[in-house]
Each structure stands twice: as C-alpha cells, then as structure tokens.
Scaffold this motif. Structure first.
Motif, PDB file in Angstrom:
ATOM      1  N   GLY A  10      -5.509  -3.173  -5.808  1.00 49.51           N
ATOM      2  CA  GLY A  10      -6.116  -3.771  -5.674  1.00 49.51           C
ATOM      3  C   GLY A  10      -4.916  -5.007  -4.308  1.00 49.51           C
ATOM      4  O   GLY A  10      -5.410  -6.309  -4.169  1.00 49.51           O
ATOM      5  N   CYS A  11      -4.781  -4.591  -4.201  1.00 53.27           N
ATOM      6  CA  CYS A  11      -3.124  -4.932  -2.966  1.00 53.27           C
ATOM      7  C   CYS A  11      -4.043  -4.600  -1.136  1.00 53.27           C
ATOM      8  O   CYS A  11      -3.865  -5.338  -0.627  1.00 53.27           O
ATOM      9  CB  CYS A  11      -1.841  -4.532  -2.873  1.00 53.27           C
ATOM     10  SG  CYS A  11      -1.632  -2.631  -1.956  1.00 53.27           S
ATOM     11  N   GLN A  12      -5.209  -3.915  -1.690  1.00 54.13           N
ATOM     12  CA  GLN A  12      -5.512  -3.904  -0.245  1.00 54.13           C
ATOM     13  C   GLN A  12      -7.376  -4.230   0.011  1.00 54.13           C
ATOM     14  O   GLN A  12      -8.048  -3.801   0.598  1.00 54.13           O
ATOM     15  CB  GLN A  12      -5.561  -2.434   0.154  1.00 54.13           C
ATOM     16  CG  GLN A  12      -4.213  -1.537   0.058  1.00 54.13           C
ATOM     17  CD  GLN A  12      -3.929  -2.174   1.214  1.00 54.13           C
ATOM     18  OE1 GLN A  12      -4.567  -2.206   2.388  1.00 54.13           O
ATOM     19  NE2 GLN A  12      -2.227  -2.870   1.048  1.00 54.13           N
ATOM     20  N   ALA A  13      -7.522  -4.058  -1.176  1.00 52.28           N
ATOM     21  CA  ALA A  13      -9.298  -4.815  -1.870  1.00 52.28           C
ATOM     22  C   ALA A  13      -9.242  -6.316  -1.414  1.00 52.28           C
ATOM     23  O   ALA A  13      -8.486  -7.667  -2.282  1.00 52.28           O
ATOM     24  CB  ALA A  13      -9.640  -5.123  -2.815  1.00 52.28           C
TER      25      ALA A  13
ATOM     26  N   CYS B 159       0.971  -1.435   0.425  1.00 50.67           N
ATOM     27  CA  CYS B 159       0.026  -0.796   0.099  1.00 50.67           C
ATOM     28  C   CYS B 159       1.141   1.486  -0.194  1.00 50.67           C
ATOM     29  O   CYS B 159       0.744   2.324   0.829  1.00 50.67           O
ATOM     30  CB  CYS B 159      -1.146  -0.149   1.264  1.00 50.67           C
ATOM     31  SG  CYS B 159      -2.493   0.930   1.023  1.00 50.67           S
ATOM     32  N   ALA B 160       1.497   1.040  -1.128  1.00 52.25           N
ATOM     33  CA  ALA B 160       2.970   2.560  -0.826  1.00 52.25           C
ATOM     34  C   ALA B 160       2.768   3.097  -2.106  1.00 52.25           C
ATOM     35  O   ALA B 160       3.680   4.313  -2.364  1.00 52.25           O
ATOM     36  CB  ALA B 160       3.929   2.154  -0.543  1.00 52.25           C
TER      37      ALA B 160
ATOM     38  N   LEU C 153      -3.475   7.209  -1.392  1.00 50.45           N
ATOM     39  CA  LEU C 153      -2.946   7.171  -2.637  1.00 50.45           C
ATOM     40  C   LEU C 153      -3.284   7.111  -4.272  1.00 50.45           C
ATOM     41  O   LEU C 153      -3.377   7.403  -4.684  1.00 50.45           O
ATOM     42  CB  LEU C 153      -2.558   5.650  -2.171  1.00 50.45           C
ATOM     43  CG  LEU C 153      -1.105   5.527  -1.236  1.00 50.45           C
ATOM     44  CD1 LEU C 153      -1.041   4.004  -1.447  1.00 50.45           C
ATOM     45  CD2 LEU C 153      -0.138   6.031  -2.130  1.00 50.45           C
ATOM     46  N   LEU C 154      -4.928   6.660  -4.325  1.00 46.96           N
ATOM     47  CA  LEU C 154      -5.801   6.202  -4.773  1.00 46.96           C
ATOM     48  C   LEU C 154      -5.990   7.818  -5.640  1.00 46.96           C
ATOM     49  O   LEU C 154      -6.336   7.689  -6.754  1.00 46.96           O
ATOM     50  CB  LEU C 154      -7.488   6.049  -4.449  1.00 46.96           C
ATOM     51  CG  LEU C 154      -7.452   4.620  -4.509  1.00 46.96           C
ATOM     52  CD1 LEU C 154      -8.381   4.147  -4.007  1.00 46.96           C
ATOM     53  CD2 LEU C 154      -6.833   3.805  -5.100  1.00 46.96           C
TER      54      LEU C 154
END
Length: 112
Positions: A86-89, A46-47, A72-73
């Motif tokens: 995608g890494c957080q969903a 998430c970076a 970030l988004l």
C-alpha cells in the motif's frame, strides 16, 4: 478524485467503505487519512510487508512496481497476482477496489 472501495476487513473496516483519494497519494496514505488503521510497521519506507493489499479492480492504473517492492511482496501473507504494498501503490485517476488481507507477518504490532 478517484474513489477507493475498501472491502470488509474483520478488524480494520468491518462494514467496508468507500473513500476518496487524490491522484499521487499512496493507497496506504489514503487509508490512514480516512481512519482505516492499516499496519505500516516500516513507516511507509518499503522495508516490510505489513501494508500489503490486494487490488481487486484498477490494478493496471497504479504506478509500475519497482524491484524492491516485488522482492518484499514475496514474503507477504496471502500473496496474489494483484498484490501491492500500500505504501508503494500510487493512486492515479481510476477508481480502485482494495482488499486488506486478514493477516500480516508482523509479529509485534505497535499501539495494540
């Protein structure tokens, strides 16, 4: 197991496909485990925004977005109201329809 329908992407999945994902798996992990080489420049920490996806169906079934992801988004190319990293969903029990945006803001892709 929930299904994730991936809409066609000119490079990563030209024909589109449907994959299965165990609940608790991130969208990014599910794509990678099924041979869809979505970018993930920060190694899913998430970076960055390279694993940005647009969730066309099933958005509300995903885990709640944390502030870091929201921040970030704002930098993601092609941001839409149903955008997620995608890494957080995290996949729940509902089927999803996901679109991988045509571009990312990553200027130095690994292994290309």
């Amino acid at each position: 197991m929930p299904a994730i329908k991936i809409l066609p992407h000119h490079e990563l999945c030209p024909e589109g496909t449907t994959i299965q994902a165990a609940p608790g798996t991130s969208i990014c992990e599910a794509l990678l485990e099924n041979g869809i080489a979505i970018e993930h420049a920060c190694d899913m920490s998430c970076a960055c925004t390279t694993c940005h996806v647009v969730v066309r169906e099933g958005f509300r079934s995903l885990n709640e977005m944390e502030e870091t992801e929201e921040d970030l988004l704002d930098r993601a190319w092609g941001l839409e109201p149903n955008s997620r990293l995608g890494c957080q969903a995290i996949v729940a029990r509902q089927d999803l329809v996901v679109e991988i945006p045509k571009y990312t803001i990553n200027h130095a892709r690994e292994n290309h």
